[in-house]
Design an enzyme around this catalytic site. Structure first.
Site, PDB file in Angstrom:
ATOM      1  N   GLY A   9     -81.586  39.542 -29.898  1.00 47.55           N
ATOM      2  CA  GLY A   9     -82.121  40.328 -28.814  1.00 47.55           C
ATOM      3  C   GLY A   9     -83.119  39.768 -28.190  1.00 47.55           C
ATOM      4  O   GLY A   9     -83.718  38.595 -28.401  1.00 47.55           O
ATOM      5  N   SER A  13     -87.459  43.678 -28.178  1.00 46.56           N
ATOM      6  CA  SER A  13     -86.022  44.632 -28.017  1.00 46.56           C
ATOM      7  C   SER A  13     -86.286  45.459 -29.426  1.00 46.56           C
ATOM      8  O   SER A  13     -85.343  46.357 -29.425  1.00 46.56           O
ATOM      9  CB  SER A  13     -85.066  43.721 -28.185  1.00 46.56           C
ATOM     10  OG  SER A  13     -84.804  42.884 -29.247  1.00 46.56           O
ATOM     11  N   SER A  16     -87.571  43.028 -34.933  1.00 43.83           N
ATOM     12  CA  SER A  16     -88.346  43.002 -36.184  1.00 43.83           C
ATOM     13  C   SER A  16     -88.407  44.490 -36.855  1.00 43.83           C
ATOM     14  O   SER A  16     -88.508  44.429 -37.931  1.00 43.83           O
ATOM     15  CB  SER A  16     -89.734  42.209 -35.998  1.00 43.83           C
ATOM     16  OG  SER A  16     -89.592  40.997 -35.576  1.00 43.83           O
ATOM     17  N   HIS A  50     -97.999  42.075 -37.283  1.00 43.04           N
ATOM     18  CA  HIS A  50     -96.808  42.070 -37.970  1.00 43.04           C
ATOM     19  C   HIS A  50     -97.128  42.437 -39.427  1.00 43.04           C
ATOM     20  O   HIS A  50     -96.809  42.864 -40.114  1.00 43.04           O
ATOM     21  CB  HIS A  50     -96.072  40.769 -37.820  1.00 43.04           C
ATOM     22  CG  HIS A  50     -94.941  40.754 -36.568  1.00 43.04           C
ATOM     23  ND1 HIS A  50     -93.642  41.022 -37.013  1.00 43.04           N
ATOM     24  CD2 HIS A  50     -94.919  40.660 -35.351  1.00 43.04           C
ATOM     25  CE1 HIS A  50     -92.722  40.973 -35.786  1.00 43.04           C
ATOM     26  NE2 HIS A  50     -93.977  40.886 -34.864  1.00 43.04           N
ATOM     27  N   ARG A  53     -98.331  45.762 -40.468  1.00 41.32           N
ATOM     28  CA  ARG A  53     -97.182  46.885 -40.300  1.00 41.32           C
ATOM     29  C   ARG A  53     -96.427  46.920 -41.688  1.00 41.32           C
ATOM     30  O   ARG A  53     -95.827  47.974 -42.015  1.00 41.32           O
ATOM     31  CB  ARG A  53     -96.274  46.542 -39.221  1.00 41.32           C
ATOM     32  CG  ARG A  53     -95.105  47.455 -38.789  1.00 41.32           C
ATOM     33  CD  ARG A  53     -94.501  47.212 -37.550  1.00 41.32           C
ATOM     34  NE  ARG A  53     -93.512  45.784 -37.715  1.00 41.32           N
ATOM     35  CZ  ARG A  53     -93.462  45.201 -36.965  1.00 41.32           C
ATOM     36  NH1 ARG A  53     -93.895  45.326 -35.843  1.00 41.32           N
ATOM     37  NH2 ARG A  53     -92.571  43.830 -37.051  1.00 41.32           N
ATOM     38  N   ARG A  54     -96.742  46.066 -42.678  1.00 41.51           N
ATOM     39  CA  ARG A  54     -95.853  45.881 -43.728  1.00 41.51           C
ATOM     40  C   ARG A  54     -96.767  46.317 -44.976  1.00 41.51           C
ATOM     41  O   ARG A  54     -97.831  46.113 -45.011  1.00 41.51           O
ATOM     42  CB  ARG A  54     -95.226  44.504 -44.003  1.00 41.51           C
ATOM     43  CG  ARG A  54     -94.450  43.834 -42.947  1.00 41.51           C
ATOM     44  CD  ARG A  54     -93.596  42.618 -43.495  1.00 41.51           C
ATOM     45  NE  ARG A  54     -94.484  41.484 -43.488  1.00 41.51           N
ATOM     46  CZ  ARG A  54     -94.901  40.739 -42.678  1.00 41.51           C
ATOM     47  NH1 ARG A  54     -94.543  41.064 -41.566  1.00 41.51           N
ATOM     48  NH2 ARG A  54     -95.642  39.762 -42.844  1.00 41.51           N
ATOM     49  N   GLU A  62     -95.127  33.122 -46.494  1.00 36.68           N
ATOM     50  CA  GLU A  62     -95.200  31.902 -45.266  1.00 36.68           C
ATOM     51  C   GLU A  62     -94.473  30.767 -45.617  1.00 36.68           C
ATOM     52  O   GLU A  62     -94.616  29.873 -46.281  1.00 36.68           O
ATOM     53  CB  GLU A  62     -96.819  31.883 -45.086  1.00 36.68           C
ATOM     54  CG  GLU A  62     -97.454  32.987 -44.916  1.00 36.68           C
ATOM     55  CD  GLU A  62     -97.263  33.806 -43.586  1.00 36.68           C
ATOM     56  OE1 GLU A  62     -96.934  33.225 -42.460  1.00 36.68           O
ATOM     57  OE2 GLU A  62     -97.543  34.972 -43.593  1.00 36.68           O
TER      58      GLU A  62
END
Length: 177
Positions: A9, A13, A16, A50, A53-54, A62
């Site tokens: 997307g 959008s 993730s 990001h 958020r986890r 990484e």
């Protein structure tokens, strides 16, 4: 059994977030493979958001290029994202599309050869106009061809539009999932 899901997307959008929710629905302890290189301070902030958020249920890795260094049979792995992953090859190969695409396909095939759930996030950057910049046109070609390759191998392809997932490909083996 292996399963490959491609979520694509435009920017912002909801790709993730949707991919993370999907991974958590498939596993209590999914693996998150982040492919970003930190280019500047603003991008470092995006990466940090990001990461925040986890939760603790995630194993975070990484890895800029060599996904095949991280083989975890029968696990659920979220790779975010193909766009940045391919950028790393593109720049390291001095914008050589053929060399980059060959290396990316080989790495993808090696990585996904082990049975696991693979969720790849990518961008559809070719939906806009044609860039006036030669490097941007080359990169758009590279990512477009790589996205086509991954989609051809995927069991499921989901296109995100304004936070809404639209399934555009689903193999028969996943219809009951």
């Amino acid at each position: 059994m292996s399963r490959i899901i491609l979520i694509t997307g435009g920017q912002r959008s909801g790709k993730s977030s949707y991919a993370e929710q999907l991974a958590l629905s498939l596993s209590e302890n999914p693996i998150y493979i982040a492919t970003a290189r930190i280019w500047d301070d603003e991008f470092a902030l995006r990466v940090k958001k990001h990461q925040e958020r986890r939760g603790l249920e995630w194993t975070n890795i990484e890895e800029e290029k060599f996904l095949s260094r991280h083989i975890y049979p029968d696990r659920t792995m979220l790779i975010d994202c193909v766009t940045l992953w391919s950028t790393n090859f593109f720049f390291d190969n001095e914008s050589n599309i053929e060399l980059s695409l060959k290396a990316l396909k080989k790495e993808f095939d090696t990585f996904t050869a082990t049975p696991a759930n693979y969720i790849f996030v990518t961008n559809e950057i070719g939906l806009g106009g044609v860039s006036e910049n030669d490097i941007q046109r080359k990169y758009t070609d590279l990512l477009g061809w790589l996205n086509q390759y991954i989609a051809s191998k995927a069991d499921e392809v989901i296109f995100m539009v304004s936070g809404i997932p639209v399934t555009i490909k689903q193999s028969a083996k996943n219809e009951n999932i």
